[in-house]
Design a protein around this motif. Structure first.
Motif, short mmCIF file in Angstrom:
data_model
loop_
_atom_site.label_atom_id
_atom_site.label_comp_id
_atom_site.label_asym_id
_atom_site.label_seq_id
_atom_site.Cartn_x
_atom_site.Cartn_y
_atom_site.Cartn_z
N SER A 102 0.84 -1.21 0.00
CA SER A 102 0.00 0.00 0.00
C SER A 102 0.86 1.25 0.00
O SER A 102 0.52 2.26 -0.63
N LYS A 125 -4.52 2.87 2.92
CA LYS A 125 -4.17 2.77 4.34
C LYS A 125 -2.88 1.96 4.52
O LYS A 125 -2.73 0.88 3.96
N ASP A 160 -4.01 -3.04 -5.37
CA ASP A 160 -3.40 -3.34 -4.07
C ASP A 160 -4.15 -4.54 -3.51
O ASP A 160 -5.37 -4.60 -3.60
N THR A 162 -4.41 -3.95 4.84
CA THR A 162 -5.31 -3.96 3.68
C THR A 162 -6.19 -5.20 3.76
O THR A 162 -5.67 -6.31 3.92
MG LIG Z 1 -1.64 -2.91 2.45
#
Ligand SMILES: [Mg+2]
Ligand SMILES: Nc1nc2c(ncn2[C@@H]2O[C@H](COP(=O)(O)OP(=O)(O)OP(=O)(O)O)[C@@H](O)[C@H]2O)c(=O)[nH]1
Ligand SMILES: [Zn+2]
Length: 339
Positions: free
Chosen positions: A221, A234, A265, A249
């Motif tokens: 991320s 995040k 992601d 995540t």
């Molecule tokens: Mg992540």
């Protein structure tokens, strides 16, 4: 996949739950396309994320550029994932997905119960992110490579957090990456912290659809944020003791490059099992073995210690990296059928 037999009652219960789920989805989709809402004409859309019974879809075509819309979906469509192209109809507050368009690729991975779960569709590249710290194990890397090979999706290895390279781990990392380069896997390096390698990474990925995979905490991320400012995915702290990630995540999500192409992601996973594979499939994921593995003396050679094994001989000569053969045998050992 686990060969454990389910009892009849368990099978019945699972089937019942699935039927109820399908009925619930169907109800939601028909409510969505029913009286309450005025729905527009069918148009193409791009799925950016999937949450439970909803998918988030960006309209393409005449409405492209309008914000993503929460959509219900028909029950018979199977799992819809980030990167899917769909036929949708948009309404005021939400929309409905009517169909999933044919996929050029589908990345799936096994869940902890050995069930294959789709994660992302229509991707050009998988980017496997690893770090100097915690040190990557080559058998873990191999698991991802085998899965990618068998799903026919090109994969690249990205060593992130190069700011954590020290005199202690540098030689080990060089050797590891050299092994994969020699086989033909592209290897990239980056640091979100020092911004090293980010331009090159951007250059390799924009105009394509890629998905970041790898253990929790490797910086997937963070890389998305660094490559696509303004995205704000995040990012999680590492655990103080283990230096591992905390599974920040939780859902795969697609983001766009301003100049075209997308990044997906994905959530980090604790263990990358290949339980769903049959033993004879695993070797197909070791592309450099192809040159040797058909030349063994015995047709059913298991490439362990049989006389006349061409693969063992190649490993002794260094034509095949001995670590790869070792990893292959270790993965075979980990399959439930051979336990
Ligand atoms: Mg992540
Ligand atoms: N030193 C250093 N730390 C980094 C780098 N990239 C990311 N981090 C840190 O690594 C930690 C985890 O980053 P995330 O981006 O949340 O990792 P992730 O791979 O998305 O993890 P999951 O979402 O849990 O799978 C954060 O504390 C980041 O600040 C880097 O290049 N160098
Ligand atoms: Zn052999």
């Amino acid at each position: 996949m686990s060969k454990r037999k389910l009892t009849r009652q368990q099978t019945w219960r699972i089937q019942k739950i699935q039927e109820e789920k399908a009925a619930r989805l169907e109800r939601k989709a028909s409510q969505a396309s029913g009286d309450g809402e005025e729905f527009g004409v069918e148009q193409e859309g791009l799925v950016v994320a999937h949450f439970g019974t909803l998918v988030e879809v960006e309209p393409a075509g005449p409405d492209s550029g309008t914000p993503a819309l929460q959509c219900h979906f028909r029950a018979n469509l199977g799992t819809i994932v980030a990167g899917d192209r769909v036929v949708m109809r948009s309404g005021q507050s939400h929309g409905v997905v009517e169909a999933v368009l044919p996929r050029t690729s589908l990345l799936s991975r096994p869940d902890p119960r050995g069930q294959l779960k789709p994660v992302a569709a229509n991707i050009d590249f998988i980017v496997l992110v690893i770090t100097p710290e915690p040190a990557p194990s080559s058998v873990l890397i191999d698991r991802y490579l085998v899965a990618a090979e068998l799903q026919n999706i090109p994969i690249r290895i990205l060593l992130n957090k190069t700011d954590l390279i020290t005199d202690m781990n540098e030689a080990m990392l060089d050797e590891l990456l050299a092994m994969y380069r020699a086989i033909g896997y592209p290897v990239l390096e980056s640091s979100v912290k020092t911004e090293r390698g980010l331009d090159e990474l951007m250059h390799q990925l924009d105009h394509h659809i890629s998905v970041f995979v790898g253990q929790s905490g490797v910086g997937k991320s963070s890389l998305v944020n660094a490559l696509l400012p303004g995205v704000n995915a995040k990012v999680g702290e590492l655990s103080e003791n283990s230096r591992l990630g905390r599974h920040t995540t939780t859902n795969a999500r697609l983001f766009h490059f301003p100049s075209g192409g997308s990044l997906i992601d994905s959530p980090g996973i604790r263990e990358f099992g290949l339980w769903h594979l049959e033993p004879e499939q695993v070797i197909e994921g070791y592309r450099e073995f192809d040159r040797w593995r058909f030349d063994c003396k015995f047709r059913d050679c298991r490439h362990q210690s049989e006389p006349g094994c061409a693969l063992q001989a190649a490993a002794e000569r260094g034509d095949v990296h001995p670590q790869r053969l070792k990893n292959y045998l270790a993965i075979l050992q980990s399959l439930p059928e051979l336990r």
